[in-house]
Design a protein around this motif. Structure first.
Motif, PDB file in Angstrom:
ATOM      1  N   UNK A  71       0.950  -1.324  -0.063  1.00  0.00           N
ATOM      2  CA  UNK A  71       0.137  -0.126   0.023  1.00  0.00           C
ATOM      3  C   UNK A  71       0.949   1.245  -0.023  1.00  0.00           C
ATOM      4  N   UNK A  72       1.838   1.297   0.873  1.00  0.00           N
ATOM      5  CA  UNK A  72       2.898   2.555   0.927  1.00  0.00           C
ATOM      6  C   UNK A  72       3.484   2.563  -0.328  1.00  0.00           C
ATOM      7  N   UNK A  73       4.174   1.781  -0.899  1.00  0.00           N
ATOM      8  CA  UNK A  73       4.427   1.797  -2.151  1.00  0.00           C
ATOM      9  C   UNK A  73       3.730   2.172  -3.399  1.00  0.00           C
ATOM     10  N   UNK A  74       2.638   2.016  -3.479  1.00  0.00           N
ATOM     11  CA  UNK A  74       1.682   2.217  -4.517  1.00  0.00           C
ATOM     12  C   UNK A  74       1.169   3.682  -4.538  1.00  0.00           C
ATOM     13  N   UNK A  75       0.985   4.192  -2.999  1.00  0.00           N
ATOM     14  CA  UNK A  75       0.523   5.497  -2.869  1.00  0.00           C
ATOM     15  C   UNK A  75       1.140   6.468  -2.335  1.00  0.00           C
ATOM     16  N   UNK A  76       1.349   7.595  -3.146  1.00  0.00           N
ATOM     17  CA  UNK A  76       2.091   8.713  -2.556  1.00  0.00           C
ATOM     18  C   UNK A  76       1.801   9.392  -1.347  1.00  0.00           C
ATOM     19  N   UNK A  77       0.144   9.328  -1.159  1.00  0.00           N
ATOM     20  CA  UNK A  77      -0.267  10.020  -0.007  1.00  0.00           C
ATOM     21  C   UNK A  77      -0.142   9.565   1.527  1.00  0.00           C
ATOM     22  N   UNK A  78       0.259   8.370   1.286  1.00  0.00           N
ATOM     23  CA  UNK A  78       0.872   7.520   2.498  1.00  0.00           C
ATOM     24  C   UNK A  78       2.099   8.225   2.887  1.00  0.00           C
ATOM     25  N   UNK A  79       2.104   8.666   4.203  1.00  0.00           N
ATOM     26  CA  UNK A  79       3.411   9.557   4.943  1.00  0.00           C
ATOM     27  C   UNK A  79       3.424   8.895   6.299  1.00  0.00           C
ATOM     28  N   UNK A  80       2.625   8.180   6.867  1.00  0.00           N
ATOM     29  CA  UNK A  80       2.609   7.831   8.349  1.00  0.00           C
ATOM     30  C   UNK A  80       2.302   6.483   8.458  1.00  0.00           C
ATOM     31  N   UNK A  81       2.671   5.928   9.494  1.00  0.00           N
ATOM     32  CA  UNK A  81       2.379   4.715  10.197  1.00  0.00           C
ATOM     33  C   UNK A  81       2.134   4.650  11.607  1.00  0.00           C
TER      34      UNK A  81
END
Length: 174
Positions: A71-81
């Motif tokens: 998910x992180x690698x496919x989506x630039x909007x993910x910036x936090x865990x």
């Protein structure tokens, strides 16, 4: 709004928000507290519907770790865990798997109830490209759990406790 991926704990039977036993087949988490926390710190919270269970001999290859990485690698909007319990341990393996360039995109890491992995292993300074804010919290005191339920620990109430300690953003005037 940037997205915070929220990783659940292990599956099983654990106390719900009221302290009553509940089955969590997709992984334990007091979801409302976790997503509200994400909003308070400036993210859209997205809870992954996959448990934080090890899923084999190593958390580095657990289904949740792999799913979150993809998910992180496919989506630039993910910036936090945000990782709770088993999900918190999996955040460590995600950080290990990311490239330096991918780590530069991270701005926030929250890890709750995962004491077997030391705080230092989540610190941005431990990783090339790392510059995120780290929130690392062990289990809350039993006093935060609902009274009269016979609970022996407050592990499941970590998300609720973190939310209660996080100030709401100031109101904006139109």
């Amino acid at each position: 709004m940037p997205t915070m991926l929220i990783l659940r704990g292990n599956s099983g039977r654990f106390p719900d928000e009221d302290g009553n036993p509940k089955d969590y087949p997709k992984g334990a988490l007091h979801e409302a507290a976790a997503t509200q926390y994400a909003h308070r710190v400036g993210f859209s919270g997205e809870v992954l519907d996959i448990s934080g269970d090890r899923g084999g001999s190593s958390r580095s290859r657990s289904p949740q770790t792999i799913f979150a990485l993809e998910k992180f690698q496919r989506r630039d909007d993910v910036t936090a865990f945000y990782g709770f319990s088993g999900g918190g341990y999996n955040v460590y393996w995600i950080l290990q798997a990311l490239s330096e360039t991918e780590r530069r995109r991270l701005t926030w890491i929250a890890v709750l109830g995962a004491p077997e992995t030391a705080k230092a292993k989540y610190e941005a300074t431990a990783y090339p490209g790392g510059s995120w804010t780290l929130v690392y919290q062990l289990d809350p005191p039993l006093s935060v759990a609902p009274k009269g339920k016979g609970l022996k620990d407050a592990h499941m109430f970590g998300p609720d406790w973190l939310l209660s300690k996080t100030a709401a953003p100031p109101a904006t005037t139109p």
